[in-house]
Design a protein around this motif. Structure first.
Motif: not given
Lengths: 423, 300
Positions: B96, A222, A229-236, A226-227, B69, B82-83, B101, B50, A12, B79
């Motif tokens: 990225x 960000x 929620x996508x990011x929170x699926x991969x990182x804390x 709306x990025x 996690x 989206x973004x 992942x 999630x 990141x 989601x």
């Protein structure tokens, strides 16, 4: 620590860094900011060089010899480049009509001003200067010194001293300044030291503020894209925040590095010596460079943690802009103490201000302009900054975690308190 | 072993109960539809799966284990909100996301190129996201969710905003993924897609589960009380006491029978009065079941 934390933070941070240094804003700020600095310092330098020069002044006194002496003292100040006329003293001495004549000459711009010397008793005089501008403090100071010197020389002549004796008595003795650092004397130039520290404090303020604001702005961008929620699926959330702080901070350090590199090249090329006519030379110690980096990192982290938390509660960059004056309060507070810091860098209030984390980086550097603060105060200030960063990060991470998924409206204070409770 | 298992999950925001006692499970290779009107608690349920929010009561298990996690490494997520990074190029963005992942740069690049070919957007890989249409951006997000070859795919309203061509492409891709053994959960308002794609559904309303189970069994559990017929001649049979409601569109009638009514009786009556070209006794559509289950109050 989560096993992917370091990897995610680094990915990141790298993304933030690459986006930051590739942006047009980075390029513009890297070039523009030193330009603004150069302009400000150039203007100060030029105005100090050209303020109060080329004045056309008349000197009026009851005694022509006294007037001549004052005139020669004004002319002795070569920097002033003044033209000085002697007002012909009437036989019966000066009258109000003579003063009115001189006032008229000032009014019709025949002269810029006149110095009026009148006796108020035996060996005592009153001097006044009439001019169109009463705020020309440089000329006023020059004339005050020249008139006092002139009167004193004339009085010594009256006591039958020879010109050589008078010259000897009146000769200027320059004050040498030596700074005692760790019990050792070191030749110093007070003005250079002060301006160096002042410049570094200013640079520190601007970079930590700008990059702190950049973190807040980046969070809002960000959030609006709306990025998260996508990011929170991969990182804390805390990894996202940490990556952002490291990445944007690295952009700031890169910029400061470019400036320092450019300044070093400029200084080494000899152009600096030419530009400053050999009077000014930059004296930055290794301690100052190390502390600059330390205080930059601490100041930046504190500011950016604050702005990240704030950004997460807001909806637009305009809203963030409204809060920026609040963030500037410690800066105003710090710079308002300049007079006290210069005259008494160890006074109670200065020490308290330098240990107050939001003011620490600036006040510490301003103090260094006068004298290096004691090591224990520097260490304590760093410790206090670390503690305050920990506290601010704790709050900001909580606000960030909830705020980045809240869209639609700015959070009210009760809502913020609820966020802190729930997260 | 179920891939996802929710057990009596509850989530409350301040004074609003978002999800109450929600339980369901998804098996490997199953396509699962999460249905409900707007504000019914679909997104809240998905966010708990999630780990974006946590349940106030009940439990969420992924891959047979209580939620951690690390399980998210096996989940692909699209989601509702989206973004993408607007200034980033498509390929960089996908690499990225893949790297986050756990993929290496080279592996992420290879997969990104393969997926962009599969989704027919190879020409856009060097463009910045902000230069692309909404539909294209949605495809990129879809790819981003699948970069790491997840075993469980969770998609919140994946078809919203897509034109029919791209919706079909997405639908076909989901079917291919299902055939590969992936478990897929998606929420949608499009009942036709649920009927076509899903093996099982859960319908929630005001946070509560009102219907759940295998789609075929659910439909079977509703009486076949719908009749569609085409005829020519006297339409007076439509006044039959067997009929609760009838719409006649000049020779094409849509009929709802009264509870317990005998469709055969109606057929005999109609045949006596008119020429019947088609008489079909139908099960209720999912849309009708949906509206009936939420009491006709859905704002979807």
């Amino acid at each position: 620590m989560h096993k992917n934390t370091l990897r995610n933070v680094s990915l990141i941070a790298r993304r933030e860094y690459v986006e930051g240094v590739r942006s047009k804003g980075f390029l513009v700020a890297t070039i523009l900011l030193p330009g603004v600095f150069a302009l400000v310092f150039g203007l100060v330098f030029l105005s100090s060089k050209y303020l109060g020069v080329d004045r056309n002044i008349a000197v009026a006194a009851d005694n022509p010899a006294l007037a001549a002496q004052v005139r020669s003292q004004i002319l002795a100040d070569k920097d002033a480049k003044a033209t000085v006329q002697l007002y012909p003293t009437p036989a019966g001495g000066l009258t109000m009509a003579d003063r009115a004549t001189l006032v008229a000459q000032v009014g019709n711009r025949a002269i810029d001003g006149f110095l009026w010397v009148e006796p108020t008793g035996h060996d005592s005089f009153r001097i006044s200067y009439d001019a169109r501008s009463s705020a020309d403090f440089v000329t006023n100071n020059r004339l005050e010194k020249a008139a006092n010197d002139g009167i004193l020389r004339w009085q010594l002549q009256q006591r039958t001293m020879t010109p050589a004796e008078i010259e000897h008595l009146m000769s200027q003795i320059d004050l040498e300044t030596w700074q005692v650092t760790h019990g050792v004397e070191r030749k110093s130039n007070a003005l250079t030291s002060f301006y160096t520290a002042y410049g570094m404090a200013l640079l520190l303020t601007m970079t930590t503020m700008i990059y702190g604001m950049n973190v807040g702005r980046s969070v809002i961008q960000e959030k609006t894209s709306r990025i998260f929620e996508v990011m929170l699926a991969t990182a804390r959330a805390q990894d996202l925040l940490a990556g952002k702080l490291v990445g944007v901070g690295a952009v700031g350090l890169t910029q400061v590095g470019i400036w320092i590199g450019a300044a070093g090249t400029f200084a080494a090329s000899g152009l600096a010596a030419q530009a400053f006519s050999g009077k000014w030379h930059l004296t930055i110690s290794i301690e100052q460079v190390v502390l600059f980096v330390v205080y930059f990192l601490l100041g930046y982290t504190l500011n950016s943690a604050l702005f990240a938390g704030l950004g997460a509660t807001l909806e637009s960059e305009q809203e963030l802009q409204q809060y920026s004056p609040l963030a500037a309060v410690p800066v105003w507070l710090s710079f308002s103490l300049i007079a006290l810091i210069t005259s008494d860098p160890e006074s109670k209030w200065v020490v308290i201000a330098s240990l107050f984390p939001p003011c620490t980086p600036i006040v510490m550097f301003l103090r260094m302009g006068s004298q290096m603060p004691p090591a224990w105060q520097i260490l304590l200030s760093i410790l206090l900054m670390l503690v305050s960063i920990r506290i601010v990060l704790w709050f900001s991470t909580k606000l960030y975690r909830i705020g980045i998924l809240m869209y639609g409206k700015r959070a009210s204070l009760p809502e913020l308190l609820r966020w802190l409770r729930y997260s | 072993m179920p891939v996802v298992q929710l057990n009596k999950v509850r989530k409350v925001y301040e004074n609003k109960v978002a999800v109450e006692e929600l339980s369901f499970q998804i098996e490997p290779g199953q396509m699962f539809g999460l249905l409900g009107p707007n504000g019914s608690g679909k997104t809240s349920s998905i966010r708990m799966m999630m780990g974006i929010t946590y349940p106030d009561a009940g439990s969420v298990s992924l891959f047979g284990q209580p939620f951690t996690r690390s399980a998210l490494e096996r989940v692909g997520y699209l989601p509702e909100e989206r973004g993408l990074y607007k200034k980033m190029k498509v390929l960089d963005q996908l690499i990225f996301m893949g790297s986050l992942h756990g993929l290496t740069h080279a592996a992420a690049r290879e997969r990104a190129l393969a997926w962009t070919r599969r989704m027919d957007i190879s020409g856009a890989i060097d463009k910045k996201t902000e230069e692309l249409s909404k539909g294209m951006q949605q495809k990129i997000q879809f790819i981003a969710a699948l970069m790491h070859d997840p075993e469980l795919i969770i998609m919140d309203e994946p078809f919203s905003g897509l034109d029919p061509v791209n919706a079909t492409l997405l639908q076909d891709t989901l079917l291919e993924l299902k055939a590969e053994g992936k478990a897929i959960l998606f929420s949608t308002h499009r009942m036709d897609q649920v009927e076509k794609l899903c093996d099982a559904i859960t319908l929630i309303h005001n946070g509560r589960q009102v219907l759940a189970g295998n789609l075929r069994e659910i439909k079977k559990s509703y009486p076949r009380d719908r009749v569609q017929m085409e005829f020519e001649g006297d339409a007076s049979f439509l006044d039959s006491p067997e009929i609760a409601e009838a719409k006649n569109y000049s020779g094409h009638a849509e009929i709802r029978l009264k509870p317990g009514a005998d469709a055969q009786k109606l057929l005999h009556l109609a045949a006596a009065q008119a020429t019947i070209y088609r008489f079909e006794l139908m099960e209720p559509s999912l849309e009708e079941i949906f509206i009936q289950a939420v009491g006709g109050k859905a704002d979807a």
